[in-house]
Every structure is written in structure tokens, then in C-alpha cells.
Scaffold this active site. Structure first.
Site, PDB file in Angstrom:
ATOM      1  N   HIS A   1      10.073  36.138  41.041  1.00  0.00           N
ATOM      2  CA  HIS A   1      10.377  35.734  42.422  1.00  0.00           C
ATOM      3  C   HIS A   1      10.650  36.964  43.300  1.00  0.00           C
ATOM      4  O   HIS A   1      10.201  37.028  44.438  1.00  0.00           O
ATOM      5  CB  HIS A   1      11.635  34.853  42.468  1.00  0.00           C
ATOM      6  CG  HIS A   1      11.540  33.527  41.793  1.00  0.00           C
ATOM      7  ND1 HIS A   1      12.475  33.084  40.897  1.00  0.00           N
ATOM      8  CD2 HIS A   1      10.623  32.519  41.888  1.00  0.00           C
ATOM      9  CE1 HIS A   1      12.157  31.866  40.483  1.00  0.00           C
ATOM     10  NE2 HIS A   1      11.033  31.504  41.050  1.00  0.00           N
TER      11      HIS A   1
ATOM     12  N   ARG B   1       0.935  31.886  39.149  1.00  0.00           N
ATOM     13  CA  ARG B   1       0.935  32.541  37.837  1.00  0.00           C
ATOM     14  C   ARG B   1      -0.289  32.176  37.012  1.00  0.00           C
ATOM     15  O   ARG B   1      -0.910  32.989  36.391  1.00  0.00           O
ATOM     16  CB  ARG B   1       2.190  32.147  37.035  1.00  0.00           C
ATOM     17  CG  ARG B   1       3.436  32.827  37.489  1.00  0.00           C
ATOM     18  CD  ARG B   1       4.661  32.097  37.031  1.00  0.00           C
ATOM     19  NE  ARG B   1       4.731  30.795  37.671  1.00  0.00           N
ATOM     20  CZ  ARG B   1       5.761  29.970  37.593  1.00  0.00           C
ATOM     21  NH1 ARG B   1       6.801  30.298  36.869  1.00  0.00           N
ATOM     22  NH2 ARG B   1       5.755  28.818  38.222  1.00  0.00           N
TER      23      ARG B   1
ATOM     24  N   SER C   1      11.658  30.332  35.590  1.00  0.00           N
ATOM     25  CA  SER C   1      13.093  30.043  35.442  1.00  0.00           C
ATOM     26  C   SER C   1      13.312  29.086  34.273  1.00  0.00           C
ATOM     27  O   SER C   1      14.235  29.275  33.476  1.00  0.00           O
ATOM     28  CB  SER C   1      13.638  29.407  36.719  1.00  0.00           C
ATOM     29  OG  SER C   1      13.427  30.244  37.813  1.00  0.00           O
TER      30      SER C   1
END
Ligand code: ADP
Length: 162
Positions: free
Chosen positions: A17, A90, A128
Site C-alpha cells: 500500500h 497485484r 493484509s
């Protein structure tokens, strides 16, 4: 001048991030990193904690502001007079999700453009949710998150075990 919003759950912020925020901050005059108050997922950190960890992680970027928001992302973007949404990609599954959301957002707010930045090589597997899983099982996540995020994650898991 273009103002961009980078929305997400950031539960918690990772180096993936941070990389996207740094690159977006270099592209736009102002970047607002916007934290969804209650995304449809189980959260580890409260919105106040997620905002505080992001503020610390992005404190080196003078044109970046971190804020919490609720409701539709495009409504929030209009409220803060942003004309661009930033997202990171991603892998192909991210693309499918972003493509779907982008089509809907374009219908809802035709004047707002989406800019997707490709993940930096080395962060493509950093998420995350995966880091929370690894941390919970006692694995080392230090290289993938800012230092105080690693401390906060370990503290959360040790609290939960007590
Ligand atoms: P979501 O907004 O779907 O709840 P996150 O808060 O984890 O997901 O991520 C916010 C945005 O940052 C999304 O666009 C996501 O694809 C992107 N992102 C997350 N991790 C990375 C990474 N390692 N590299 C690039 N982009 C990422």
C-alpha cells in the site's frame, strides 16, 4: 489540478500500500488515502487504528492526507472534489474485481477516472489478509509492513490469546 483518492480497507497498511501511495503522490497534486469505515470483511483494527497506522506510514509524503469515509467511494470522491480514483493491481483476480467496480463506478460517476498502478515486483504476494494469517500462526511479517504495524499486529494477536 488533479486530486486523487486512494480508497481501501488498509487492515492494516502494508508496504505494498505504501508503495502505491508514494507513486500516486508523485503523479497527483494531492492524494487522499481514504479508509473504508466498515468494509464487508472481518476487521483486525478499528478505523481509528487503521487511520493512525496509515498516517504514520505516510508521514513522509507532504501532499498526502489520510481520512476515514463511509458510503459510496464515488460520493466521497465528489465530496472532496477528487477526479481520480487510484487502486493497486497485484494479480489477475485483482483485475477482475477492479474491472467490475470500475464499470459500475463509471455509471455512477462518469467524470471520475480510475488509475490502476501495477504492484512493485516483490510485493505482488503481499496482502493484509495473508499477513494477518501468517502473523497469527507465529510467522515473521516484519519485511512486509512498516515497523509500527508489525508491533501493532503482534500486540493484537497476543491480546486475543490472553
Ligand atoms: P480493499 O480495498 O479491496 O479492501 P486493501 O485495503 O487491502 O483492499 O487494498 C487497497 C488497494 O490497494 C486495492 O486496490 C489493492 O489492490 C491495493 N493493494 C493492496 N496490496 C497491494 C500490493 N501489495 N501491491 C499493490 N497494490 C496493493
Amino acid at each position: 489540478m488533479p486530486v486523487a483518492v486512494y480508497p481501501g480497507s488498509f487492515d492494516p497498511v502494508t508496504k505494498g500500500h505504501v508503495d502505491i501511495a508514494e507513486r500516486a503522490a508523485a503523479l497527483f497534486d494531492k492524494l487522499i488515502v481514504a479508509v473504508y469505515v466498515s468494509p464487508p470483511k472481518r476487521l483486525m483494527f478499528s478505523v481509528e487504528e487503521r487511520v493512525a497506522l496509515l498516517k504514520e506510514a505516510l508521514s513522509h509524503l507532504p501532499n498526502v492526507r489520510v481520512e476515514a469515509f463511509a458510503g459510496l467511494t464515488v460520493d466521497y470522491a465528489k465530496k472532496v472534489k477528487a477526479n481520480v480514483l487510484v487502486r493497486g493491481l497485484r494479480m489477475s483476480s485483482d483485475f477482475e474485481r477492479e474491472f467490475e467496480m470500475a464499470q459500475m463506478n463509471k455509471r455512477l460517476a462518469p467524470d471520475i477516472e480510475l488509475v490502476c498502478l501495477m504492484t512493485r515486483s516483490g510485493y505482488e504476494f503481499v496482502s493484509s489478509s495473508l499477513l494477518k494469517e501468517i502473523c497469527e500462526l507465529g510467522g515473521c511479517i516484519d519485511e512486509f509492513v512498516p515497523e509500527d504495524v508489525a508491533v501493532a499486529m503482534k500486540e493484537k494477536f497476543s491480546q486475543n490469546k490472553r
